[in-house]
Design a protein around this motif. Structure first.
Motif, PDB file in Angstrom:
ATOM      1  N   LYS A 207       3.923 -42.694 -46.738  1.00 13.86           N
ATOM      2  CA  LYS A 207       4.850 -42.764 -48.114  1.00 13.86           C
ATOM      3  C   LYS A 207       4.065 -43.941 -48.736  1.00 13.86           C
ATOM      4  O   LYS A 207       3.549 -45.064 -48.433  1.00 13.86           O
ATOM      5  CB  LYS A 207       6.290 -43.156 -47.813  1.00 13.86           C
ATOM      6  CG  LYS A 207       6.905 -41.991 -47.156  1.00 13.86           C
ATOM      7  CD  LYS A 207       8.733 -42.087 -47.302  1.00 13.86           C
ATOM      8  CE  LYS A 207       9.287 -40.788 -47.042  1.00 13.86           C
ATOM      9  NZ  LYS A 207      10.626 -41.004 -46.693  1.00 13.86           N
ATOM     10  N   THR A 208       4.215 -43.935 -50.174  1.00 17.13           N
ATOM     11  CA  THR A 208       3.793 -44.996 -50.956  1.00 17.13           C
ATOM     12  C   THR A 208       4.822 -45.981 -51.131  1.00 17.13           C
ATOM     13  O   THR A 208       5.767 -45.977 -50.322  1.00 17.13           O
ATOM     14  CB  THR A 208       3.479 -44.425 -52.454  1.00 17.13           C
ATOM     15  OG1 THR A 208       4.982 -44.036 -52.860  1.00 17.13           O
ATOM     16  CG2 THR A 208       2.799 -43.479 -52.699  1.00 17.13           C
TER      17      THR A 208
ATOM     18  N   SER B 225       6.607 -46.847 -53.213  1.00 13.84           N
ATOM     19  CA  SER B 225       7.827 -46.628 -53.950  1.00 13.84           C
ATOM     20  C   SER B 225       8.542 -45.482 -53.208  1.00 13.84           C
ATOM     21  O   SER B 225       9.267 -44.988 -53.865  1.00 13.84           O
ATOM     22  CB  SER B 225       7.314 -46.167 -55.397  1.00 13.84           C
ATOM     23  OG  SER B 225       6.309 -45.271 -55.373  1.00 13.84           O
ATOM     24  N   GLY B 226       8.044 -45.281 -52.034  1.00  9.66           N
ATOM     25  CA  GLY B 226       8.772 -44.196 -51.439  1.00  9.66           C
ATOM     26  C   GLY B 226       8.481 -42.792 -51.539  1.00  9.66           C
ATOM     27  O   GLY B 226       9.141 -41.810 -51.020  1.00  9.66           O
ATOM     28  N   LYS B 227       7.338 -42.385 -52.220  1.00 11.88           N
ATOM     29  CA  LYS B 227       6.947 -41.048 -52.584  1.00 11.88           C
ATOM     30  C   LYS B 227       6.170 -40.514 -51.256  1.00 11.88           C
ATOM     31  O   LYS B 227       5.071 -41.368 -50.887  1.00 11.88           O
ATOM     32  CB  LYS B 227       6.086 -41.069 -53.658  1.00 11.88           C
ATOM     33  CG  LYS B 227       6.254 -39.722 -54.686  1.00 11.88           C
ATOM     34  CD  LYS B 227       5.506 -40.110 -56.056  1.00 11.88           C
ATOM     35  CE  LYS B 227       5.337 -38.779 -56.780  1.00 11.88           C
ATOM     36  NZ  LYS B 227       4.922 -37.424 -56.422  1.00 11.88           N
ATOM     37  N   ILE B 228       6.381 -39.480 -50.760  1.00 13.58           N
ATOM     38  CA  ILE B 228       5.617 -38.863 -49.814  1.00 13.58           C
ATOM     39  C   ILE B 228       3.926 -38.386 -50.379  1.00 13.58           C
ATOM     40  O   ILE B 228       3.746 -37.854 -51.300  1.00 13.58           O
ATOM     41  CB  ILE B 228       6.218 -37.598 -49.016  1.00 13.58           C
ATOM     42  CG1 ILE B 228       7.604 -37.564 -48.643  1.00 13.58           C
ATOM     43  CG2 ILE B 228       5.060 -36.976 -48.259  1.00 13.58           C
ATOM     44  CD1 ILE B 228       8.256 -36.686 -48.194  1.00 13.58           C
ATOM     45  N   MET B 229       2.833 -38.974 -49.539  1.00 10.62           N
ATOM     46  CA  MET B 229       1.890 -38.815 -49.810  1.00 10.62           C
ATOM     47  C   MET B 229       1.254 -37.431 -49.246  1.00 10.62           C
ATOM     48  O   MET B 229       0.638 -37.302 -48.068  1.00 10.62           O
ATOM     49  CB  MET B 229       0.732 -40.076 -49.439  1.00 10.62           C
ATOM     50  CG  MET B 229       1.010 -41.162 -50.199  1.00 10.62           C
ATOM     51  SD  MET B 229       0.166 -42.418 -49.888  1.00 10.62           S
ATOM     52  CE  MET B 229      -1.468 -42.172 -50.740  1.00 10.62           C
ATOM     53  N   ARG B 230       1.427 -36.316 -50.127  1.00 12.47           N
ATOM     54  CA  ARG B 230       0.916 -35.020 -49.320  1.00 12.47           C
ATOM     55  C   ARG B 230      -0.266 -34.851 -49.254  1.00 12.47           C
ATOM     56  O   ARG B 230      -0.857 -34.068 -48.354  1.00 12.47           O
ATOM     57  CB  ARG B 230       1.471 -33.809 -50.191  1.00 12.47           C
ATOM     58  CG  ARG B 230       2.989 -33.838 -50.494  1.00 12.47           C
ATOM     59  CD  ARG B 230       3.514 -32.752 -51.633  1.00 12.47           C
ATOM     60  NE  ARG B 230       4.872 -32.895 -51.858  1.00 12.47           N
ATOM     61  CZ  ARG B 230       5.879 -32.431 -51.120  1.00 12.47           C
ATOM     62  NH1 ARG B 230       5.335 -31.770 -49.839  1.00 12.47           N
ATOM     63  NH2 ARG B 230       7.106 -32.858 -51.087  1.00 12.47           N
TER      64      ARG B 230
ATOM     65  N   GLU C 254      14.097 -35.409 -42.290  1.00  7.05           N
ATOM     66  CA  GLU C 254      13.380 -35.128 -43.472  1.00  7.05           C
ATOM     67  C   GLU C 254      12.150 -34.244 -43.230  1.00  7.05           C
ATOM     68  O   GLU C 254      11.679 -34.027 -41.980  1.00  7.05           O
ATOM     69  CB  GLU C 254      12.768 -36.615 -43.860  1.00  7.05           C
ATOM     70  CG  GLU C 254      12.006 -36.792 -45.172  1.00  7.05           C
ATOM     71  CD  GLU C 254      11.664 -38.035 -45.359  1.00  7.05           C
ATOM     72  OE1 GLU C 254      11.489 -38.319 -46.735  1.00  7.05           O
ATOM     73  OE2 GLU C 254      11.697 -39.092 -44.779  1.00  7.05           O
TER      74      GLU C 254
ATOM     75  N   THR D 225      10.466 -27.010 -57.901  1.00  7.57           N
ATOM     76  CA  THR D 225      11.618 -27.649 -57.585  1.00  7.57           C
ATOM     77  C   THR D 225      12.327 -27.039 -56.289  1.00  7.57           C
ATOM     78  O   THR D 225      13.283 -27.439 -55.689  1.00  7.57           O
ATOM     79  CB  THR D 225      12.535 -27.739 -58.604  1.00  7.57           C
ATOM     80  OG1 THR D 225      13.018 -26.300 -59.071  1.00  7.57           O
ATOM     81  CG2 THR D 225      12.068 -28.487 -60.026  1.00  7.57           C
TER      82      THR D 225
ATOM     83  N   ASP E 241       2.848 -28.544 -56.441  1.00  9.36           N
ATOM     84  CA  ASP E 241       3.368 -28.253 -55.024  1.00  9.36           C
ATOM     85  C   ASP E 241       3.609 -26.802 -54.820  1.00  9.36           C
ATOM     86  O   ASP E 241       4.785 -26.477 -54.219  1.00  9.36           O
ATOM     87  CB  ASP E 241       4.540 -29.307 -54.893  1.00  9.36           C
ATOM     88  CG  ASP E 241       4.228 -30.786 -54.770  1.00  9.36           C
ATOM     89  OD1 ASP E 241       3.033 -30.978 -54.660  1.00  9.36           O
ATOM     90  OD2 ASP E 241       5.139 -31.501 -55.270  1.00  9.36           O
TER      91      ASP E 241
ATOM     92  N   THR F 170      -2.274 -47.418 -51.415  1.00 11.60           N
ATOM     93  CA  THR F 170      -0.706 -47.412 -51.800  1.00 11.60           C
ATOM     94  C   THR F 170       0.169 -47.225 -50.640  1.00 11.60           C
ATOM     95  O   THR F 170       1.367 -46.924 -50.835  1.00 11.60           O
ATOM     96  CB  THR F 170      -0.564 -46.360 -53.069  1.00 11.60           C
ATOM     97  OG1 THR F 170      -1.161 -45.162 -52.630  1.00 11.60           O
ATOM     98  CG2 THR F 170      -1.115 -46.832 -54.307  1.00 11.60           C
TER      99      THR F 170
END
Ligand code: WTA
Length: 697
Positions: free
Chosen positions: A652-653, A655-660, A592, A316, A566, A678
Motif C-alpha cells: 500500500k501507499t 495514504s493506504g491505497k493498494i498499489m495494484r 481484505e 465500482t 480497474d 510511495t
C-alpha cells in the motif's frame, strides 16, 4: 485525422475480388464518406434513415447533444420528433415491403450436432407477434422492463423483439450469470416479468436454468421486490421447439409443461431435470402461445424511447445498466452491420457471441435482421463435441461472414490447422473479431489458416456503451495491420488525450476518447444519470471517455492497448476488480482482497487474487476452493478466480491505497517494479514474490 492515402507498406489486403460490388470499395471512398459523415451528419444519416419505416418524420437536427459537464447535463438525442418501431423495421418491413418472408432469418444449430431448426422471416414475425400478445396478456405494457435469462435459442430473439414490438424494455441477462447477479439486475431495473427456460446443455454440462432463476426470484423477494410472473420455455424437449416456432396456431398441441417435464427425455437420450413449478408465478411459454392471435399492431415509439438495458461491469463493482434507445441504435447497428461486414443479400452470416452480451444484441439480433440477413444462431461451444465444430458449421451452412473473439481463435489455434482444414471454407469472405485486442500471432493464424489469406479481417473495436462498432476496418477499403482496429467508423471522431486532457496529434499514445456522439451511443445509466456523467464525461469535460488506452502510429492507425481503469478482460468479457474483490471479502475468512489480471495465453487475462485472511484463519486447499465457489456463486462462472494467493499484507501507499501496479507485477512474476518510493512497507513485496503462485501455463 484520416490519412490522404492508404499506406502501402507493412499492410495486408483481402483478395481483390472483395472489391467487386462492395458497399465501400476503396480507401478513397471511405475517406470521402467519412468526411461527409463528419461535415454533414444530417445528410449522411438522413440518407441511411431512408431505408427504414418512420411513422412520423424527425424535425430539427439529426443529432443534438451536450458532451461537456461544465455546460450542463449530458444528453444525446437522435432524430427528435420521429416515431417508429424497431421490431416493425426488422421484421414486418422485410416480410411485407422487401418480400423476404421466405428467406431464412436463422439457422439454429443446437449444442448437440444434429439438433437444428430453420426459421424464416415470416415465421419469426408470426412468432414474435404471438409472443408480444402473450406479454400483453401478462400485463406488460410500454415502458415496462422485462428480464430475459435464456440460452441461445431462437425464442430468445423472439422475446427481445416481442418487447420491442410493444415498447417494453428488455434486459437480457447472460445465462452464465449466477442467481445473485440475475437478482441484482432484476431489482436495479425493477423488472415486472422474467422469461427463462427449463435448462440447456453447454457441451456435456447441464445448466438447470430454472433452478437458478427461482433462486434469483427468491432473492428478489428477500430484498422486498416481487417479480410476480415468470414465463418458462421448455427447451430441453425437441417437440416443444418445433411447435413453439413453426406450427400454425390451430394445429399446435398445447403441452402442459409440468406434466411433460417429468416424463420427457431429451434428444440424444439425455435426462431432462425435474423442474420446480409454482403455478402462481410460473407460466408455460408453449401453453401461453396457444391462446393468442398472431396479429399484433406495433406500438409506435418516439426516437428516444428506451429499447433495452444491458448491464456491464462498472469499476465500482456495481454493474451499470447501459440504456439504448430506439431510432439511433437501430440505425447505427444496421449501418455498421451492412458496411463493416459488407453485407450482401446471399450471405450466410455467423456471429459466435452469446446474445447475453452486447455483440449478440447488435450483431445477432438487431443489425443482421434490419438488413434482412440470414444468420447462424449457435447454442454450443467451439470445442464440443470436438475442436472442428466451428469449421464444420461454416461448411454445413456455407457461412460467408464469420465473427468471433480473439480468445476463441487462440483456443483453436492450439490444435493446429488440421481440424480447420478438415472442412471446406471456400464460402468465407470476411472474418471479424471483437472483445479485446487481437495479438498479431492469432491474427496471422486467422488470416492464413482460417481465411486462406483471401478474407479481410475486420478487427472491430467497440463497447456495450457505444452500441456498435466505432473503430474498425471496412473489408474492401481498409488496408489491414495485424492487431490494429485501424480507423473510425462513419460519424465517429476519436482523439487521444494525455493525462492533462490535451489532445495529442500524430504519433501518440494516451486515453482514447470521442469528441461527438454517433446515433448508437448509450443515453444513460438506467436510473442513475449522475453515474453516466461521472463515469464517461467527468475526467475530460467535452469528451466521452472509453476507459481504454490507445496508440496512433505514423500512418494514423489506431491500436487499442487495453483498459486503463480497474477492469479486467477475461476471454473478451469485462469484469471489474471491485466486483470480484467484494465477492471475496463476502467470505468470513477474508479480511481484505485485491484482484489483478495476469496475462493468459488463451483468455487474454486470468484472475489473480490476493487475500488477507482474518486472524486465526489458515489458508489451505479447502479454503481456496470455497473462495472460488463463493465468487462463482456471487457473479458467475466467468469470474472464477484462476489463482488465489494468501497475502499476509498488501502493498500500500503511505495514504493506504493498494498499489495494484505492483500486484500485477507480482502476479506475472516481473521483477522490474518501476518507482515504488510511495510504498509504505517494501518488505511486503518481497514476501509476496516468494510465495506467488507460479503454475505451468
Ligand atoms: C475491449 C464488447 C481491442 C475494450 C463489444 C473495450 C477491444 C471493451 C476490442 C468493451 C477490439 C472490445 N480491440 N479491445 N477490437 N473490442 N475491446 O462492453 O477494452 O463487453 O472497452 O463490449 O472490450 O467490452 P464490452
Amino acid at each position: 485525422m484520416i490519412p490522404d492515402k492508404a499506406p502501402e507498406e507493412d499492410v495486408f489486403h483481402g483478395a481483390e475480388e472483395m472489391r467487386r460490388g462492395a458497399h465501400v470499395p476503396t480507401f478513397d471512398k471511405y475517406k470521402e464518406m467519412y468526411m461527409q459523415s463528419i461535415e454533414d451528419p444530417d445528410k449522411f444519416w438522413g440518407d441511411m434513415a431512408k431505408d427504414f419505416f418512420w411513422k412520423s418524420k424527425h424535425t430539427g437536427r439529426f443529432l443534438d447533444y451536450n458532451f461537456d459537464v461544465t455546460k450542463g447535463e449530458i444528453f444525446i438525442k437522435c432524430m427528435e420528433g420521429a416515431s417508429t418501431n424497431v421490431c416493425y423495421n426488422v421484421l414486418d418491413r422485410n416480410v411485407h415491403d422487401r418480400k423476404l418472408g421466405d428467406k431464412v432469418a436463422f439457422y439454429w444449430e443446437g449444442n448437440e450436432p444434429g439438433d437444428e431448426l430453420t426459421v424464416t422471416y415470416r415465421e419469426l414475425l408470426n412468432c414474435v407477434c404471438r409472443f408480444a400478445n402473450v406479454l400483453k396478456s401478462q400485463g406488460v405494457a410500454k415502458g415496462d422492463r422485462v428480464a430475459i435469462y435464456m440460452p441461445m435459442v431462437v425464442e430468445l430473439v423472439v422475446a427481445m423483439l416481442a418487447c420491442a414490438r410493444i415498447g417494453a424494455v428488455h434486459s437480457v441477462v447472460f445465462a452464465g450469470f449466477s442467481a445473485e447477479s440475475l437478482c441484482e439486475r432484476i431489482v436495479d431495473s425493477q423488472c415486472s416479468l422474467l422469461i427463462t427456460a427449463d435448462g440447456f446443455y453447454r457441451g456435456d454440462k447441464l445448466i438447470n436454468l430454472k433452478l437458478i432463476a427461482d433462486e434469483a426470484l427468491q432473492k428478489c423477494t428477500d430484498k422486498g421486490f416481487s417479480v410476480g410472473r415468470c414465463i418458462v420455455l421448455k427447451h430441453l424437449s425437441k417437440e416443444a421447439q418445433e411447435t413453439s416456432l413453426s406450427s400454425p396456431p390451430a394445429k399446435r398441441p398445447c403441452p402442459d409443461l409440468q406434466k411433460e417435464m417429468e416424463t420427457v427425455r431429451v434428444r440424444k437420450t439425455r435426462l431432462v431435470p425435474q423442474v420446480p413449478w409454482n403455478p402462481e408465478v410460473d407460466k408455460c411459454w408453449h401453453t401461453l402461445m396457444c391462446n393468442v392471435s398472431d396479429e399484433c399492431e406495433p406500438e409506435w415509439c418516439v426516437s428516444e424511447d428506451p429499447l433495452f438495458i444491458l448491464y456491464t461491469s462498472g469499476s465500482t463493482g456495481k454493474p451499470k445498466g447501459v440504456l439504448h434507445t430506439a431510432s439511433g441504435y437501430m440505425l447505427y447497428t444496421a449501418t455498421t452491420f451492412k458496411l463493416v461486414f459488407d453485407h450482401r443479400a446471399d450471405d450466410v452470416y455467423w456471429c459466435t457471441a452469446d446474445i447475453g452480451w452486447i455483440t449478440g444484441h447488435s450483431y445477432i439480433t438487431y443489425g443482421p435482421l434490419a438488413n434482412g440477413a440470414t444468420s447462424v444462431l449457435f447454442e454450443g461451444l467451439p470445442t464440443y463435441p470436438d475442436v472442428s465444430r466451428m469449421w464444420e458449421i461454416v461448411d454445413k451452412y456455407h457461412v460467408s461472414k464469420f465473427y468471433t473473439a480473439p480468445t476463441a481463435i487462440r483456443l483453436l489455434m492450439k490444435y493446429g490447422s488440421e481440424p480447420v482444414h478438415k472442412y471446406k471454407r471456400d464460402s468465407l469472405k470476411v472474418l471479424g473479431t471483437v472483445g479485446e485486442p487481437i495479438n498479431p500471432e492469432a491474427w496471422q493464424w486467422y488470416f492464413t489458416v482460417v481465411g486462406d489469406g483471401r478474407c479481410p479481417i475486420v478487427d472491430t473495436f467497440w463497447q456495450t456503451e457505444t452500441g456498435g462498432h466505432v473503430i474498425t476496418p471496412l473489408p474492401a477499403a481498409t488496408p489491414m495491420k495485424p492487431g490494429s482496429a485501424t480507423f473510425p467508423f462513419f460519424g465517429v471522431v476519436p482523439a487521444i488525450l494525455n493525462e492533462s486532457g490535451e489532445e495529442l496529434e500524430g504519433t501518440s499514445e494516451g486515453y482514447l476518447v470521442f469528441k461527438q456522439p454517433w446515433p448508437g451511443v448509450m443515453r444513460t445509466v438506467y436510473g442513475n444519470h449522475g453515474r453516466f456523467e461521472s463515469t464517461y464525461f467527468k475526467k475530460f469535460p467535452g469528451y466521452y471517455v472509453t476507459g481504454d488506452g490507445c496508440r496512433r502510429d505514423k500512418d494514423g492507425y489506431y491500436w487499442i492497448t487495453g483498459r486503463i481503469d480497474d477492469m479486467l478482460n477475461v476471454s473478451g468479457h469485462l469484469l471489474s476488480t471491485a466486483e470480484v474483490e467484494s465477492a471475496l471479502v463476502g467470505h468470513e475468512a477474508v479480511a481484505e482482497a485485491a484482484v489483478v489480471g495476469r496475462p493468459h495465453p488463451v483468455k487474454g487475462e486470468s484472475l489473480y487474487c490476493f487475500v488477507t485472511l482474518r486472524d486465526g484463519t489458515i489458508f489451505n486447499h479447502t479454503l481456496e476452493a470455497q473462495l472460488k465457489k463463493q465468487v462463482r456463486e456471487k457473479i458467475g462462472a466467468i469470474a472464477t478466480p484462476d489463482f488465489i494467493q494468501e497475502a499476509p499484507a498488501l502493498p500500500k501507499t503511505r495514504s493506504g491505497k493498494i498499489m495494484r501496479r505492483v500486484l500485477r507485477k507480482i502476479a506475472s512474476g516481473e521483477r522490474d517494479l518501476g518507482d515504488v518510493s510511495t510504498l509504505a512497507d517494501s518488505s511486503v513485496v518481497e514476501q509476496l514474490f516468494r510465495s506467488r503462485c507460479c503454475p505451468a501455463m
